[in-house]
Design an enzyme around this catalytic site. Structure first.
Site, PDB file in Angstrom:
ATOM      1  N   ASP A   1     -32.207 -10.491 -35.808  1.00 17.64           N
ATOM      2  CA  ASP A   1     -31.583  -9.661 -34.785  1.00 17.64           C
ATOM      3  C   ASP A   1     -30.205  -9.251 -35.291  1.00 17.64           C
ATOM      4  O   ASP A   1     -29.357 -10.103 -35.575  1.00 17.64           O
ATOM      5  CB  ASP A   1     -31.461 -10.428 -33.465  1.00 17.64           C
ATOM      6  CG  ASP A   1     -30.758  -9.607 -32.389  1.00 17.64           C
ATOM      7  OD1 ASP A   1     -31.313  -8.576 -31.989  1.00 17.64           O
ATOM      8  OD2 ASP A   1     -29.646  -9.999 -31.977  1.00 17.64           O
TER       9      ASP A   1
ATOM     10  N   GLU B   1     -35.712  -5.107 -36.151  1.00 15.39           N
ATOM     11  CA  GLU B   1     -35.842  -4.080 -35.131  1.00 15.39           C
ATOM     12  C   GLU B   1     -35.581  -2.702 -35.723  1.00 15.39           C
ATOM     13  O   GLU B   1     -34.788  -2.559 -36.653  1.00 15.39           O
ATOM     14  CB  GLU B   1     -34.841  -4.324 -33.996  1.00 15.39           C
ATOM     15  CG  GLU B   1     -35.405  -5.077 -32.827  1.00 15.39           C
ATOM     16  CD  GLU B   1     -34.418  -5.145 -31.686  1.00 15.39           C
ATOM     17  OE1 GLU B   1     -34.819  -4.852 -30.537  1.00 15.39           O
ATOM     18  OE2 GLU B   1     -33.268  -5.507 -31.920  1.00 15.39           O
TER      19      GLU B   1
ATOM     20  N   ASP C   1     -28.636 -13.839 -28.554  1.00 14.82           N
ATOM     21  CA  ASP C   1     -29.090 -13.313 -29.842  1.00 14.82           C
ATOM     22  C   ASP C   1     -30.226 -14.139 -30.427  1.00 14.82           C
ATOM     23  O   ASP C   1     -31.154 -13.591 -31.033  1.00 14.82           O
ATOM     24  CB  ASP C   1     -27.911 -13.252 -30.824  1.00 14.82           C
ATOM     25  CG  ASP C   1     -26.822 -12.297 -30.360  1.00 14.82           C
ATOM     26  OD1 ASP C   1     -27.152 -11.324 -29.659  1.00 14.82           O
ATOM     27  OD2 ASP C   1     -25.642 -12.519 -30.699  1.00 14.82           O
TER      28      ASP C   1
END
Length: 433
Positions: free
Chosen positions: A190, A274, A356
């Site tokens: 992340d 992502e 996170d």
């Protein structure tokens, strides 16, 4: 089956003599001139006469330009970089018509990169000495690392950055790059600002914030630049000083990202990230500076080619997947999760976890669903025809997942962009293919 050698560029600094620097600067100027002339010729030929102009036609135009009095100076430099810039222009038009890039722009003397590309017929590399066409002495290259044994460069690109540093990039086929031994570890990543990346294992990699470290030095150099008279030599010196500060920031950031991505690729078989809309995030003026300093796009690019080189799998989860709002334990999706809340509290289960780390675990789970269930290989650009394998609520128009297998993205063919319209013109995209 033996794997094909990987094409790899080795970039080194070099220090040209005054004669060599003058020759290279003249070559850079001719390359830029030929590119602009060819771009103008192709645009005018279509809009005014409906004529098709491709690489062969611009190459013939280059021969004619050299015979004129006005452009006779083009014959004084090596012809190979001039031909190569025409090939680059042709590639730019191909990318434009296939929808991967915008319409080619004219090169600027002050803003565009100063570079020239030489193929094998225009340079000689022997015993560690590189000699370019139109030069009698080899370049003083500082080889910080050796080239692969027994390998000859296929292409040499010479460039000069805004800080005044000279670089030479040698493109070689490196057979030493091979797949790493398989490992069992998989990881979700992340990206963030305070922590550059947060891993699904709970590890956080602090963002070094290289731009913030040199912000005072950069501000001082920019203030000095603003006080100099435009067009003066002192202004050129001040501009070079600002460029050197920017170069220092860029070099340190790139070195850190290389170390981080190499560690991730070496220790994990599958990496899940992502698909961030960085261009859209940069429109937030509160976070734009920090996001730019984090260099998320470069982080992804490094992971892509390193996974491809070393036999790892990179999975890219769709940007609309609610990783921050989803509980990694029970799958409950919150209605909202503002940036100010740094701890995730689930209403349905007793999970209390760092925001996170929770997002990284969700990203990993979605990526594993992609590899197991065979979701799409690219983020959906339209409403998907089937339900995504990720546990998520219906998302607006793009609720798919994407994966990059082995670091190589399989791109779906979408309708390409069309030629910019002008009054009274008939558009035919095939004219310049």
């Amino acid at each position: 089956m033996k794997a094909e050698p990987v094409k790899r560029a080795f970039k080194f600094r070099f220090y040209p003599t005054d004669v060599q620097a003058a020759e290279l600067l003249r070559t850079f100027g001719c390359v830029r001139k030929v590119y602009n002339l060819a771009l103008q010729a192709r645009t005018e030929a279509w809009y005014q006469r409906q004529e098709r102009v491709n690489y062969n036609a611009t190459s013939a135009l280059l021969t004619a330009w050299k015979k004129t009095d006005e452009l006779g100076f083009l014959a004084e430099v090596s012809s190979v970089p001039l031909q190569q810039t025409l090939r680059h222009l042709q590639a730019g038009f191909s990318h434009f018509f296939e929808g991967r890039a915008k319409y080619p722009k004219f090169k600027s003397r002050k803003k565009s990169k100063a570079a020239a590309e030489y193929t094998r017929s225009a340079f000689r590399y022997r015993d560690g000495h590189l000699t370019l066409a139109k030069m009698t002495a080899p370049l003083d290259v500082v080889f910080s690392r050796p080239l692969p044994e027994g390998v000859q460069p296929t292409t040499v690109t010479v460039s000069r950055d805004s800080a005044g540093r000279w670089f030479v990039s040698l493109l070689c086929e490196d057979a030493s790059v091979a797949a790493l031994p398989p490992v069992a570890d998989v990881i979700g990543v992340d990206a963030g600002v305070t922590a550059l990346v947060t891993l699904s294992t709970g590890e956080k990699v602090t963002n070094p914030r290289h731009e913030r470290t040199d912000r005072a030095r950069l501000a001082k150099a920019q203030r000095q630049l603003g006080k100099k008279e435009k067009g003066s030599k002192n202004r050129d010196k001040a501009r070079a000083k600002v460029a050197r500060v920017h170069a220092r920031i860029t070099d340190r950031r790139r070195d850190f990202l290389h170390q981080l991505t190499t560690r991730l690729v070496r220790d994990n078989q599958t990496i899940v990230i992502e698909d961030l809309n960085v261009a859209g995030l940069l429109k937030n003026h509160t976070l734009a500076r920090a996001i730019s300093d984090a260099a998320w796009t470069e982080l992804r690019s490094l992971l892509e080619y390193k996974c491809q080189w070393y036999g790892r799998t990179l999975v890219v989860v769709d940007r609309w997947f609610p990783s921050s709002k989803t509980c990694s334990a029970c799958g409950h999706v919150k209605a909202s999760m503002p940036l100010g809340k740094r701890v995730f509290h689930c209403e349905r289960c007793p999970l209390v976890l760092d925001r996170d780390i929770n997002a990284a675990r969700n990203i990993l789970a979605a990526g594993l669903a992609v590899t197991v269930c065979g979701d799409g290989v690219r983020p959906q650009r339209s409403t998907p025809a089937r339900q995504s394998s990720a546990k998520q609520k219906t998302q607006p128009a793009r609720a798919g997942l994407s994966s990059l297998q082995g670091g190589e993205e399989v791109k779906s063919r979408t309708p390409g962009k069309r030629w910019p319209s002008r009054p009274g013109s008939t558009r035919d995209p095939a004219a310049h293919r």
